[in-house]
Design an enzyme around this catalytic site. Structure first.
Site, PDB file in Angstrom:
ATOM      1  N   LYS A   1      95.524 -13.435  19.470  1.00 31.39           N
ATOM      2  CA  LYS A   1      94.093 -13.353  19.690  1.00 31.39           C
ATOM      3  C   LYS A   1      93.527 -14.585  20.407  1.00 31.39           C
ATOM      4  O   LYS A   1      92.646 -14.461  21.252  1.00 31.39           O
ATOM      5  CB  LYS A   1      93.407 -13.139  18.326  1.00 31.39           C
ATOM      6  CG  LYS A   1      91.920 -13.249  18.305  1.00 31.39           C
ATOM      7  CD  LYS A   1      91.287 -12.138  19.127  1.00 31.39           C
ATOM      8  CE  LYS A   1      89.847 -12.446  19.474  1.00 31.39           C
ATOM      9  NZ  LYS A   1      89.721 -13.287  20.674  1.00 31.39           N
TER      10      LYS A   1
ATOM     11  N   HIS B   1      98.507 -13.982  24.697  1.00 30.49           N
ATOM     12  CA  HIS B   1      99.499 -12.905  24.556  1.00 30.49           C
ATOM     13  C   HIS B   1     100.177 -12.597  25.889  1.00 30.49           C
ATOM     14  O   HIS B   1      99.945 -11.547  26.468  1.00 30.49           O
ATOM     15  CB  HIS B   1      98.796 -11.672  23.967  1.00 30.49           C
ATOM     16  CG  HIS B   1      99.691 -10.528  23.628  1.00 30.49           C
ATOM     17  ND1 HIS B   1     101.053 -10.653  23.417  1.00 30.49           N
ATOM     18  CD2 HIS B   1      99.408  -9.207  23.455  1.00 30.49           C
ATOM     19  CE1 HIS B   1     101.556  -9.460  23.140  1.00 30.49           C
ATOM     20  NE2 HIS B   1     100.588  -8.570  23.162  1.00 30.49           N
TER      21      HIS B   1
ATOM     22  N   CYS C   1     104.725  -5.091  24.267  1.00 29.34           N
ATOM     23  CA  CYS C   1     104.251  -6.355  23.680  1.00 29.34           C
ATOM     24  C   CYS C   1     105.291  -7.001  22.769  1.00 29.34           C
ATOM     25  O   CYS C   1     105.113  -8.145  22.364  1.00 29.34           O
ATOM     26  CB  CYS C   1     102.967  -6.121  22.896  1.00 29.34           C
ATOM     27  SG  CYS C   1     101.904  -4.901  23.654  1.00 29.34           S
TER      28      CYS C   1
ATOM     29  N   ILE D   1      94.250 -11.747  28.359  1.00 32.48           N
ATOM     30  CA  ILE D   1      95.386 -11.529  29.270  1.00 32.48           C
ATOM     31  C   ILE D   1      95.874 -12.931  29.648  1.00 32.48           C
ATOM     32  O   ILE D   1      95.119 -13.694  30.248  1.00 32.48           O
ATOM     33  CB  ILE D   1      94.944 -10.724  30.506  1.00 32.48           C
ATOM     34  CG1 ILE D   1      94.401  -9.349  30.074  1.00 32.48           C
ATOM     35  CG2 ILE D   1      96.094 -10.572  31.484  1.00 32.48           C
ATOM     36  CD1 ILE D   1      93.756  -8.549  31.194  1.00 32.48           C
TER      37      ILE D   1
END
Lengths: 129, 387
Positions: free
Chosen positions: B331, B335, B84, B211
């Site tokens: 959030k 992401h 990430c 996602i």
């Protein structure tokens, strides 16, 4: 925009585990490796000691009493676990100060004492209070 | 330490489920914007690095494809990956190329097309974000499970509540609904979060980032080049820090904060010669709501254990002590792993240039911070930016 199926990619893997570790799991025991030269203990077991650089290790049994440091209840299961009911994964600190992952059986709570065993396949921590 | 490095151009695609574009078209959206923003073109660039985790897209090796589509062929020798934190790994690579003198102008492109694969496979890939052999294989960990370990322990040790975590999600959605590039465009309530289905207790669906597909691009240049190009609003990289932590999560010995963040932050603050109290605006890695609460603490915005109070008191809101994730955060902005870190730099650059419109944090000293975590604390990067 037209969406079509691409050719699927299937990945199949073969991986290895130490025989001693798997045999011990079947007997309900948890093994780690210990460096014969400097005494460093490794869990997950390592065949090489990166502390002193030697590769002369012996298998030792970890203490079967521990404490739950933290846990989570898995409700949305990943691939390979779809057929299981909800399960609890915990991080356990053993009496001899090693840290490991285990499935928790009984009422999970941070700080609860567990007895460490296996179900023949994976480590299990049974809550004993 | 090397040469002084500044940011001369930033771009950010719209984040979300982007069935309308391929990975290379998605990358071009942010590359084009960064070119327009900086006033330079392909011929001015010396070095390009593509950050992409790639596993969830049909193109497993996207860098040459992105390079070709964007007219950058010849200048893109690699793709980098740090889960990430892939975006800031790419930023570190491009920064280093300029700081070292290897390049005068370097570009970091972050892109991930994560919704091409089906959701079950995507979750299985995420669940391997630890140590497959000793974790997933036996215990069926999921990516949220790893963050849940931190949430459970933080609740037990510091009394942090699910309501406090929900406030992070509410804040994120509130700002995302004012950011047309964000994945989610609607506000939510604390009750929505608490009532959403449990994924891996105590983490619920609305505690989790979506996602997303997306791209972001940042162009770095040396001080000499910035003068030569007469860039009037450069944003300087004043500090940079990086660290990592154990793969096998049990070994870390502490699950109320990320040691990698603490180490990276210390390094970045020392280099920038500033402290946490100097930071006016920040992006904090909020893949799950507990992550933002821990981030406040690990970055030193608030004392250890008081992260829940920090959000409750509104100190991380626009106009608060530190405006955090004012574009919607992972959030709610979304992401797309490879793009996330570079999108954070985009956001703080816009803030420091006072180009953030409705979402502008009031600034006095123009000091911002970017924080990007890889995996579940496996990697962390902190960057301090100043105008």
């Amino acid at each position: 925009m037209m969406q079509i199926d691409a050719i699927p990619l299937e990945l199949k893997y073969r991986i290895k585990y130490p025989d001693e570790f798997i045999q011990a799991l079947k007997k309900g025991e948890i093994l780690a490796t210990k460096c014969k030269n400097c005494g460093a203990v490794y869990f997950p077991p390592q065949r090489d000691c990166t502390n002193c650089g030697k590769s002369d290790m012996e298998w030792i049994k970890l203490d079967n009493e521990g404490e739950i440091m933290t846990y989570s209840i898995v409700v949305q299961k990943p691939q390979g676990f779809e057929d299981k009911g909800n399960y609890v994964i915990g991080i356990v600190k053993t009496k001899d100060n090693n840290f490991l992952m285990a499935w928790i059986i009984g009422e999970p709570k941070v700080g609860a004492k567990v007895r460490l065993t296996t179900d023949g396949y994976r480590l299990i921590g049974e809550v004993i209070g | 330490m090397g040469r002084k490095v500044g940011i001369i151009g930033v771009g950010n695609s719209r984040f979300g489920k982007r069935d309308d574009v391929s990975v290379q078209e998605l990358a071009w959206e942010s590359i084009k914007e960064a070119f327009e923003d900086s006033g330079i073109t392909q011929k001015d660039i010396d070095f390009v690095v593509v950050g992409s985790t790639a596993y969830r897209g049909v193109e497993l090796y996207p860098a040459p494809i992105v390079a070709e589509y964007s007219g950058l062929t010849g200048k893109v020798p690699m793709r980098v990956e740090a889960m990430c934190a892939t975006g800031l790994a790419a930023a570190l690579t491009a920064y280093t190329a300029v700081a070292s003198g290897l390049a005068d102008i370097a570009m970091a492109v972050g892109v991930d097309k994560m919704t091409e694969v089906d959701t079950a496979t995507s979750l299985a890939i995420g669940g391997r974000g630890g140590n497959y052999q000793w974790e997933y294989h036996f215990y069926g960990t999921t990516f949220p499970t790893y963050y849940a370990f931190y949430a459970t322990r933080h609740m037990a040790v510091y009394g942090t509540t699910e309501e406090q975590m929900a406030l992070v999600a509410v804040k994120a959605h509130k700002y995302a609904s004012q950011n047309p590039k964000a994945h989610f465009q609607k506000p939510i309530t604390v009750e929505d979060v608490l009532k959403s289905r449990v994924i891996s207790w105590p983490i619920k669906l609305l505690d989790s980032c979506p996602i997303s597909d997306g791209s972001a691009t940042v162009i770095f240049a040396s001080e000499e080049k910035i003068k030569e190009l007469k860039i009037d609003t450069p944003v300087w990289i004043s500090g940079i820090g990086y660290a990592n932590d154990y793969a096998y999560i049990a070994k870390r010995g502490e699950w109320t904060g990320f040691r990698a963040t603490q180490l990276a932050a210390r390094q970045a603050y020392e280099m920038a010669k500033v402290g946490p109290n100097d930071i006016e605006v920040a992006t904090v890695h909020d893949a799950f709501t507990i992550a933002e609460i821990m981030g406040y603490e690990d970055l030193g915005f608030v004392e250890k254990g008081k992260g829940g109070k920090f959000i409750e008191e509104g100190q991380s809101e626009k106009g608060g002590k530190v405006g955090v994730n004012l574009f919607g955060g992972l959030k709610a902005k979304g992401h797309p792993l490879g793009a996330t870190g570079l999108s954070m730099i985009y956001e703080i650059t816009k803030q420091l240039r006072e180009e953030a419109g409705n979402l502008q944090q009031p600034l006095k000293n123009y000091i911002g911070l970017v924080h990007n975590v890889g995996g579940t604390g496996h990697f962390a990067y902190v960057m301090i930016l100043r105008r």
